[in-house]
Design a protein around this motif. Structure first.
Motif, PDB file in Angstrom:
ATOM      1  N   ARG A 291       0.857  -1.194   0.000  1.00 21.43           N
ATOM      2  CA  ARG A 291       0.000   0.000   0.000  1.00 21.43           C
ATOM      3  C   ARG A 291       0.881   1.227   0.000  1.00 21.43           C
ATOM      4  NH1 ARG A 291      -4.952  -1.066   0.984  1.00 21.43           N
ATOM      5  NH2 ARG A 291      -5.427  -3.067   1.959  1.00 21.43           N
TER       6      ARG A 291
ATOM      7  N   GLU B  41      -4.666   7.611  -6.866  1.00 22.11           N
ATOM      8  CA  GLU B  41      -5.100   7.336  -5.503  1.00 22.11           C
ATOM      9  C   GLU B  41      -4.002   7.688  -4.507  1.00 22.11           C
ATOM     10  OE1 GLU B  41      -5.222   5.029  -7.865  1.00 22.11           O
ATOM     11  OE2 GLU B  41      -7.347   4.530  -8.156  1.00 22.11           O
ATOM     12  N   ARG B  42      -4.415   7.801  -3.272  1.00 16.97           N
ATOM     13  CA  ARG B  42      -3.511   8.304  -2.256  1.00 16.97           C
ATOM     14  C   ARG B  42      -3.096   7.253  -1.230  1.00 16.97           C
ATOM     15  NH1 ARG B  42      -3.201  11.616  -5.497  1.00 16.97           N
ATOM     16  NH2 ARG B  42      -3.181  13.876  -5.249  1.00 16.97           N
ATOM     17  N   ARG B  43      -2.332   7.708  -0.256  1.00 19.03           N
ATOM     18  CA  ARG B  43      -1.839   6.884   0.838  1.00 19.03           C
ATOM     19  C   ARG B  43      -2.906   5.907   1.318  1.00 19.03           C
ATOM     20  NH1 ARG B  43       1.587   9.650   5.699  1.00 19.03           N
ATOM     21  NH2 ARG B  43      -0.427  10.349   6.424  1.00 19.03           N
ATOM     22  N   GLY B  44      -2.564   4.672   1.377  1.00 16.33           N
ATOM     23  CA  GLY B  44      -3.526   3.663   1.789  1.00 16.33           C
ATOM     24  C   GLY B  44      -3.996   2.817   0.619  1.00 16.33           C
ATOM     25  N   ALA B  45      -3.930   3.385  -0.567  1.00 22.07           N
ATOM     26  CA  ALA B  45      -4.401   2.655  -1.738  1.00 22.07           C
ATOM     27  C   ALA B  45      -3.349   1.637  -2.180  1.00 22.07           C
ATOM     28  CB  ALA B  45      -4.693   3.633  -2.873  1.00 22.07           C
TER      29      ALA B  45
ATOM     30  N   LYS C 190     -10.711   9.781  -3.508  1.00 24.04           N
ATOM     31  CA  LYS C 190      -9.551   8.954  -3.174  1.00 24.04           C
ATOM     32  C   LYS C 190      -8.477   9.732  -2.435  1.00 24.04           C
ATOM     33  CE  LYS C 190     -11.455   5.787  -5.861  1.00 24.04           C
ATOM     34  NZ  LYS C 190     -12.089   4.571  -5.329  1.00 24.04           N
ATOM     35  N   ALA C 191      -8.880  10.772  -1.693  1.00 25.16           N
ATOM     36  CA  ALA C 191      -7.897  11.514  -0.905  1.00 25.16           C
ATOM     37  C   ALA C 191      -7.337  10.618   0.192  1.00 25.16           C
ATOM     38  CB  ALA C 191      -8.542  12.753  -0.297  1.00 25.16           C
ATOM     39  N   CYS C 192      -6.199  11.004   0.739  1.00 23.88           N
ATOM     40  CA  CYS C 192      -5.651  10.268   1.868  1.00 23.88           C
ATOM     41  C   CYS C 192      -6.626  10.332   3.039  1.00 23.88           C
ATOM     42  CB  CYS C 192      -4.344  10.892   2.369  1.00 23.88           C
ATOM     43  SG  CYS C 192      -3.121  11.256   1.131  1.00 23.88           S
TER      44      CYS C 192
ATOM     45  N   VAL D  40      -8.211  13.351  -7.025  1.00 17.73           N
ATOM     46  CA  VAL D  40      -8.813  12.220  -6.312  1.00 17.73           C
ATOM     47  C   VAL D  40     -10.313  12.085  -6.551  1.00 17.73           C
ATOM     48  CG1 VAL D  40      -7.031  12.347  -4.516  1.00 17.73           C
ATOM     49  CG2 VAL D  40      -9.239  13.513  -4.159  1.00 17.73           C
TER      50      VAL D  40
ATOM     51  N   ILE E 224     -11.756  10.315 -11.227  1.00 18.67           N
ATOM     52  CA  ILE E 224     -11.002   9.244 -11.863  1.00 18.67           C
ATOM     53  C   ILE E 224     -11.968   8.341 -12.610  1.00 18.67           C
ATOM     54  CG2 ILE E 224      -9.303   7.424 -11.511  1.00 18.67           C
ATOM     55  CD1 ILE E 224      -8.831   8.748  -8.686  1.00 18.67           C
TER      56      ILE E 224
ATOM     57  N   THR F 197      -0.135  13.764   4.867  1.00 21.52           N
ATOM     58  CA  THR F 197       0.951  13.237   4.043  1.00 21.52           C
ATOM     59  C   THR F 197       2.076  14.252   3.880  1.00 21.52           C
ATOM     60  OG1 THR F 197      -0.736  12.011   2.853  1.00 21.52           O
ATOM     61  CG2 THR F 197       1.433  12.150   1.814  1.00 21.52           C
TER      62      THR F 197
ATOM     63  N   TRP G 216      -8.698   0.372   2.339  1.00 18.22           N
ATOM     64  CA  TRP G 216      -7.718   1.419   2.592  1.00 18.22           C
ATOM     65  C   TRP G 216      -7.347   1.454   4.061  1.00 18.22           C
ATOM     66  CZ3 TRP G 216      -7.109   6.511  -0.326  1.00 18.22           C
ATOM     67  CH2 TRP G 216      -7.311   6.315  -1.708  1.00 18.22           C
TER      68      TRP G 216
END
Ligand SMILES: Cc1ncc(C[n+]2csc(CCOP(=O)(O)OP(=O)(O)O)c2C)c(N)n1
Ligand SMILES: Cc1ncc(C[n+]2csc(CCOP(=O)(O)OP(=O)(O)O)c2C)c(N)n1
Ligand code: SF4
Ligand code: SF4
Ligand code: SF4
Ligand code: SF4
Ligand code: SF4
Ligand code: SF4
Ligand SMILES: [Mg+2]
Ligand SMILES: [Mg+2]
Lengths: 393, 102, 180, 298, 393, 298, 180, 102
Positions: free
Chosen positions: C9, C42-46, F20-22, F54, F57, F216, H36
């Protein structure tokens, strides 16, 4: 010399450090960012004695580089895609002024739709900008071209800005083994920029980027075109002298692979050349008379070099990672013009692939060679082939 | 004199001889601003108190104060009349240019 | 050519380890290598992927991997079709888990299981499992010399952290068996 | 304190000569005087606009010093690049200077200017404000005042000319907490020259915004340029001020204003204005002065 | 219908008024300015019910037009040269989004050197932008194309932005007789824009200018290219229906003049076509088998139409008011590719002229025909000819 | 007075969902809440940046309303065009809204924003300030504070991270004499929501600048986003203010500040800061508050 | 085809009159016409040119004039090579002057002289001479019907000013002789 | 429920079927943000005082207040922990996700 396992972007940054620019002005954009991140690190840690300008946009990135170059200092910038287009106005500006600025462009798709992956629509857009354009195949070539580019651009006979293109992600973000030459070698090879006629100085004040009305303008442009065309010789010359010093050569304007007796030839640029090298071997082993051209420079365009290599080909394929909407791939158009003028009459095919980062598979390359072989054998087939499409047209 | 030396301009004989880039030496005036004027400023040296206001305000910088009396560079004076308008003692007259042509 | 795919991830270091393997094989091992990530908006965690290619000759190939010899899964919650896609018959799957039974039941491929999270916590104090998984891969496959991996780790991290990671790597490397 | 620069002690050397500006052009005077004060080691960056159009017509070059035309949007960036290049080469005691018009400053060049101020680049930026895009034939810019007739803000039955007010460029620049900023007018030349002189020793970015009438665009006789620019200040539609060390200062705070009507009626661009329009201008002026006096006179 | 003696720019403004855009956003630049000046007059006097946006740059001019178009309103903008390049980023943006914006571009040279006069370097720079590009010959065609352009651009099968190019000064500032059609006729011919799939609405909220990653991006681009190529048919269709209503026709993608039995053919665009018409008559009268093509559209590129006209030509000349530095004239390159693919093998020549407003004289046109005739007769001659140069190379 | 919007009376409808943001992303909260208050007739324009990256998509679209990604430099212009198009079509009771990042506002998008304010376009512009270019991987922007480590302002032996200070966007916008401007923080959400509500009825352009931590980019645990944003205000490095009818107002004027060190030490981007650096930040803060208190508390 | 070149200074209306002549010939006279200016970066006061082409058929030619049939000089200070360049043998020069002798001595071309400045001051109160010079050109050449010129003037100016200009035009038209 | 209805996405069968322009209907979520999370927020309904702070502060808007007790949409909750951190009565616990997988 140090061997490193680094990405294409890292290699660019290493090459730039070795070239010792005075000022770096750049704006972040994926997939170029790592280059400017590394360079700001180098400026911080003192391993590169340069001023890093945090400009507020790409238009200003190149404008600032023009200011730098106008007083005879060495300038570097880097961008990609939207950024390249946002600075579009300044590209012919700098080339008309004959400023030897070097820019790295990370080839990336253009919006819309948005997409951060690699294709070559961005730099193809700028073919008319009066910049020298080279496309590299791997990280080593990227590094080496940072050094060659300044050497060529600053040659008094050339004095023209230089764009080094790397396929986004596939080259910029791929790590591989790179030999980083010694600073001393590079310093000897690439001496500091010499003040030229088109630069400002306290000794001989100059007016730059002047107006030339309808009485004089055309002559300025013709001079620019003639000297850019003539730079083909200097490009070859520099590649040769580079090989002498650093032991690596790239064959100047283009590299012809297995073309001597080839009946069909595929023309590629950048990273696709790498993948194709494998397939050409495979096909040669099977006894097919196939050849490969790695087209390195798109401007100046290697008309003659191309004609020489293509002269006996029955079918020629051009790989384009771009479309000029309402027509065809841009490299295809350019190559075709050269072919027509050379009096050759091979069958020609355009393979459009890799748009928006679509994978260009080994199977795709095989399909291209197969199409060319059957075309050479007399079968009629489509002029334009879209490769690796996920559905029917 | 504050006026730059005029440069002689020989047109490049070949395209190659054109400047490298869109360049030209600075301080490079090759032709005068001929005949832009309808009126010509004429200083009445008697009336002039050498306050230098006209020298200051001339947009074209054509009034020279290097000698003990002001001189106007008529090759570049556009006859705008600013000097005359701003001269307190009214030492400058705007005179119809045609009268000098005759 | 050997091709390795890493599943993790964003934030777990799956691309870093792809790079470490390439570094070990090339700069220290004298072979040629490529390492590259998958990227997405996609971001952190994806979920993200990393890839390593190793060969004795210069690697010209710039296409995506179409098959792979080893799949390394840093985070077992990623288990699924993506992990099993593109495997050859003799491909090996290396997974970070306490309990391999579930996975063994779902595929016929050789599965090497290791509780890398626990080991990472033991050695590093944080659940960053990538060097442990490198140890597992190299231990099971012997595709590079472990000494070269250690060189690569030392070259890429601050000395104190490097040492811990080397210890972790060695532990796992020593413990893992190759596929029977 | 700096020695005062006057008509008498001002150098006789001209560094900007032979240009093709209209007779009586306010901008050309502003550039001419700035160049005299800045001197021969100046590197001038001029974007598209009247001043560059009339001064670099091959083979006639009006600047005696180094000078470069920049892309219209790029004055701030090119001047900053010049400054960086000179610094990197160790060429000292030079000035990198920008001369842009109102359009080139407040509209298309705002971003590059803002970037330079933000970085604290060592440049002196002049906004030569003639209140419209003159080089292209008098179109409305962000610094065109309310009620001005231009070719893109026509005055007619439905519109009184420009319907927006003049962008507060000086305040916008000051809000960047710039090292030094000032307004000026070609009607008050000693004040202007003092400000240019001051800018020479500033560490960081300076900005001088000078009102410079354009006889062609304003529809005025060429000889009144200076007195009109003075009147703009005297009637309160323009003002002389500085921003320094984080504080504003009004350099001139007239007890009484001369009538706006007098100022306006001299100019073709305002010919259509009614009494009510003029009153509106006065109200706007008074509001602005109320705030300036309250906030800037500390 | 009213007959007026007006300039090309006036004619554009009249045409735009008749087309009733909702919003005009533009930034002044010579030689386009008169268009936007007139339009602001029309907005003031109420003869055009549109919002006039005084944008602060060209990048914003097109960005604002995109905003307008995104909600289904009709947008117009106009620019030239530096302005066109300053908005370059937004051109492929709008075409990817398939927004039927119409732009007038006054063709003008690109800096540096600065020059306000007409050549076509600016729009040639944007050939890859995914915009339809037409070049007009006179003020009447300029006016008429403002109406046709919206009709074509807004056709559901096309939905593509449209650039109408006028040679700077030579067309924009030349006054001539123009017939201005009645508003009612135009209204009937050009109904209001219908809300399409790619527009936002309260009824069916849309997300526009989205991201399509490497999984889907390529298909979007292929669709765009295929539909742009297919717009050739709609272009012809609209020209025909326009002729029915207004009595004037322009022959769609290109006009062939005296080409039927021509042995040499000169390909021109824009104003040069006008001057060449006179010379073609002169040469025909002298018995020379010369023909003339007025190439109207460069995108979509009329590959087939061109091949048909050129099929018996022995020598073909292409007039370019531009150079792609380091190669040749851009139209030449494009035409050559079409020729090669058509299997034709005429001799080809490139006549580069009119750069920076250099006059293209009648004598120049004669020189071109003479060169082509001697080439057709077998004499070898230069591929690239610079015309009307004031000194030796 | 407007009814106060609270967690309790805030609508349950989500108009921004599935992005899909952190986890813990401050910007996404700012957009989410703004959309809830603005409602279904909103047309959102988002330039390049995390929020657009995000949320659009293909085929996953997080906005429920109409929304468009704009070129990075063009938020102000596209939103203005949308407003003009809607007006011309007679589509009423809608909001044309821009959501841009700090880079998209203070750097590359400044000019288009300035143009929109100058024209008085009917748009609401949000600057979602996470103090760096996050979408491209944490590069320094014009709104990055002094001393911040980013990937282009490294901290090391020779540099303390970013050496420039945060651009005063709020004051720059106010200097345009905008109809309404405000600062906000995701740490003070009721204040923020009140300001969004206010902007809905403004005639002309409104601007809301909201500080929105990015776990982040800031190197912070995702759960502390809100409290950190509150602390930014409490320690005085950020402030809550409004500009309305030509006047500034401080919405919150703490008697005492919490220690800057506490705020800073929670964040990876500031880890390298020394005591001296932190003192420097405090001095800067005190100078700023001195001026704000003097000039804005009328 | 008839080609006319107008010499004046920025601000004197030399292009306006080039346009008036074209308007008269085309919209009112039923012929075809072109009118275009010369442009340069110089400003008000600098010399400028205007051009008019008149023909019975549509004018396709977009090149500059290479010769011209009539040259009209609005400002005698512009006299010089530029005025005399590109003339055909039978070209006619029309000049605004009190005293034609100087000019007659310097060229063999037919010179028509008229004191347009004085007449303009008399009729209009300002020294804008372009309609006077139009009268002189048309009077001397008869290339368009004077009634069409009057139509053109009326269509292009506010009624009061138009009337004065028509009177001026008529005066000059009536007074001027054609070349002997 | 505040959660939008999931849309089923059928991939276009031909290039022609792709959207016109870079377009997609809004309110168009076709897949969940699967997996996630490392930690999962669990509300202790006993402790919850329905202050709605968690609802307010959730960046993903996944807490639904339409019924008389709060519900979390675990398909889109990213486990960021903001809700738990901001809940004054500590009514939300972050529980290791793995425990739910088992
Ligand atoms: C990108 C770009 N857009 C437009 C122009 C055209 N242009 C050149 S100068 C000018 C007006 C300049 O106005 P201002 O800055 O106020 O200066 P002034 O001419 O009034 O001195 C314009 C619009 C240009 N050169 N470049
Ligand atoms: C013209 C242009 N230059 C650069 C980029 C690359 N880019 C996309 S988003 C971004 C950073 C956005 O930063 P910010 O506006 O602060 O928003 P955030 O991502 O932090 O929310 C950059 C540099 C671009 N898309 N277009
Ligand atoms: S302004 Fe008048 S008095 Fe003063 S110096 Fe000039 S001419 Fe003499
Ligand atoms: S008339 Fe004008 S240009 Fe001539 S000297 Fe006086 S002020 Fe200078
Ligand atoms: S138009 Fe105005 S600004 Fe331009 S040169 Fe003439 S007077 Fe000066
Ligand atoms: S990087 Fe920062 S701003 Fe971007 S989505 Fe993640 S938390 Fe939000
Ligand atoms: S914050 Fe805690 S107490 Fe308040 S509603 Fe949420 S779970 Fe219940
Ligand atoms: S953990 Fe984060 S995403 Fe999940 S409900 Fe809590 S605040 Fe929302
Ligand atoms: Mg101006
Ligand atoms: Mg940001």
């Amino acid at each position: 010399m140090a061997r490193k396992f680094i990405s294409g972007n890292d290699a660019v940054a290493e090459g730039v450090r070795l070239a010792r620019p005075h000022v770096i002005s750049a704006y972040p954009i994926t997939p170029q960012t790592i280059v400017v991140e590394r360079l700001s690190d180098f400026c911080e840690d003192g391993s590169l004695k340069a001023i890093y300008m945090h400009v507020e946009s790409e238009h200003s990135a190149l404008a600032a580089a023009m200011g730098v170059s106008s007083v005879g200092a060495r300038a570097f910038t880097a961008t990609s895609s939207q950024g390249l287009l946002y600075m579009a106005e300044n590209l012919p500006y700098a080339s008309g002024a004959r400023m030897p600025i070097v820019m790295m462009n990370a080839n990336r798709a253009l919006a819309t739709p948005w997409n951060i992956y690699g294709d070559q629509m961005d730099s193809m857009f700028l073919l008319n900008a009066g910049w020298i354009q080279v496309y590299v195949e791997d990280a080593q070539e990227a590094l080496d071209m940072m050094i060659q580019s300044y050497k060529i651009a600053e040659d008094p006979r050339v004095m023209t800005p230089f764009m080094v293109n790397l396929d986004g992600f596939v080259l910029t973000h791929t790590y591989e083994v790179v030999d980083v030459p010694e600073q001393e070698l590079v310093d000897a090879y690439l001496p500091p920029l010499k003040l030229a006629e088109n630069m400002m100085s306290l000794e001989a004040p100059k007016s730059l980027c002047i107006t030339a009305g309808n009485n004089f303008n055309m002559e300025f442009k013709i001079k620019q075109n003639e000297e850019m065309n003539a730079s083909t010789a200097i490009i070859a010359e520099v590649d040769a002298s580079f090989a002498e010093v650093f032991g690596r050569k790239y064959h100047g304007l283009l590299e012809a692979i297995a073309c001597d007796d080839a009946e069909v030839i595929l023309i590629t640029t950048g990273s696709v050349a790498g993948t194709s090298r494998m397939i050409i071997e495979e096909y040669r082993n099977k006894g097919h008379k196939v050849g490969l051209i790695k087209l390195r420079y798109l401007r100046p365009f290697p008309t003659e070099a191309l004609a020489k290599v293509l002269k006996d080909a029955k079918a020629v394929g051009v790989v384009d990672k771009n479309i000029s909407f309402g027509y065809e791939g841009t490299i295809f158009t350019n190559v075709n013009s050269a072919i027509l003028q050379s009096g050759l009459t091979p069958k020609v095919h355009n393979f459009i692939c890799g748009l928006g980062g679509r994978d260009v598979t080994k199977e795709n390359i095989r399909e291209m060679f197969d199409a060319l072989l059957s075309s050479a054998a007399g079968d009629s087939c489509e002029k334009i082939h879209y490769m690796n499409v996920r559905c029917a047209l | 004199m504050n006026k730059p030396k005029m440069k002689s301009f020989t047109e490049p004989k070949t395209v190659t001889d054109y400047p490298l880039g869109a360049t030209c030496p600075s301080d490079h005036i090759t032709s005068i601003n001929a005949g832009w004027r309808t009126y010509r400023p004429v200083i009445d040296q008697e009336k002039c108190v050498l306050c230098m206001r006209c020298f200051l305000v001339c947009p074209d910088g054509v009034i020279d104060k290097s000698s003990d009396r002001l001189e106007i560079d008529y090759d570049f004076c556009k006859g705008c009349g600013v000097c005359a308008y701003e001269c307190k003692p009214k030492a400058i007259k705007m005179v119809k240019e045609a009268e000098f042509n005759g | 050519m050997i091709e390795v795919r890493w599943h993790g991830r964003g934030g777990q270091g799956s691309f870093t380890v792809a790079r470490l393997l390439g570094l070990a094989a090339s700069v220290y091992g004298g072979k040629y290598a490529q390492a590259f990530p998958s990227f997405g908006p996609e971001r952190r965690g994806a979920p993200v992927l990393g890839f390593t290619r190793i060969d004795d000759v210069k690697i010209g190939d710039r296409s995506e991997l179409d098959g792979c010899d080893y799949v390394v899964v840093l985070d077992e919650t990623l288990w699924g079709n993506d992990v099993l896609s593109g495997l050859k018959d003799d491909s090996i799957v290396i997974i970070n888990t306490k309990d391999e039974t579930k996975y063994k039941s779902e595929t016929s491929h050789c599965i090497i299981a290791i509780d890398a999270t626990q080991l990472a916590l033991d050695y590093l104090g944080i659940p960053i499992t990538n060097t442990a998984m490198l140890g597992a891969l190299v231990g099971a496959s012997k595709i590079v010399d472990p000494a070269h991996c250690i060189d690569a780790i030392r070259a890429s991290m601050a000395p104190k952290i490097a040492q811990k990671n080397v210890d972790l790597f060695n532990h796992v490397y020593g413990e893992v068996n190759s596929c029977e | 304190m700096m020695p005062k620069i006057t008509a008498k002690n001002l150098t006789n050397d001209e560094l900007f000569y032979g240009h093709k500006a209209c007779g009586g052009c306010g901008e050309s005077l502003a550039v001419r005087l700035a160049m005299k004060i800045l001197g021969e080691r100046t590197f001038a960056s001029l974007p598209a606009g009247c001043m560059s159009a009339v001064s670099f017509i091959y083979p006639n070059m009006a600047f005696k010093t180094n000078a470069i035309i920049t892309p219209f949007a790029s004055t701030g960036a090119v001047a900053a690049g010049v400054a960086a290049g000179l610094k990197a080469l160790g060429i000292e005691n030079t000035y990198s200077v920008g001369f842009a018009g109102d359009g080139g400053t407040a509209d298309i060049g705002l971003q590059a200017l803002s970037g330079a101020i933000d970085r604290g680049d060592q440049i002196i930026y002049f906004c030569n404000d003639n209140e419209a895009y003159m080089n292209t034939g008098i179109q409305k810019s962000g610094l065109t005042p309310y009620g001005t007739r231009t070719t893109t803000s026509p005055a007619g039955e439905n519109l009184p000319g420009s319907v927006t007010t003049k962008k507060n460029m000086f305040e916008i620049v000051a809000a960047h907490d710039i090292a030094y900023a000032a307004t000026a007018s070609v009607g008050y030349l000693e004040d202007y020259m003092m400000k240019v002189e001051k800018a020479k020793s500033v560490k960081g970015t300076s900005y001088i915004h000078i009102l410079a009438p354009c006889p062609t665009g304003w529809g005025t006789p060429s000889e009144i340029t200076i007195s009109l620019a003075k009147e703009a200040v005297d009637c309160g539609l323009w003002y002389l001020a500085e921003y320094e060390n984080g504080e504003f200062k009004l350099n001139k705070d007239p007890k009484a204003f001369t009538p706006v009507a007098d100022y306006v009626k001299k100019q073709g661009r305002f010919k259509h204005l009614t009494e009510t329009d003029i009153e509106h201008l006065e109200t706007q002026r008074d509001k602005k002065w109320l705030k300036m006096r309250r906030d800037w006179n500390k």
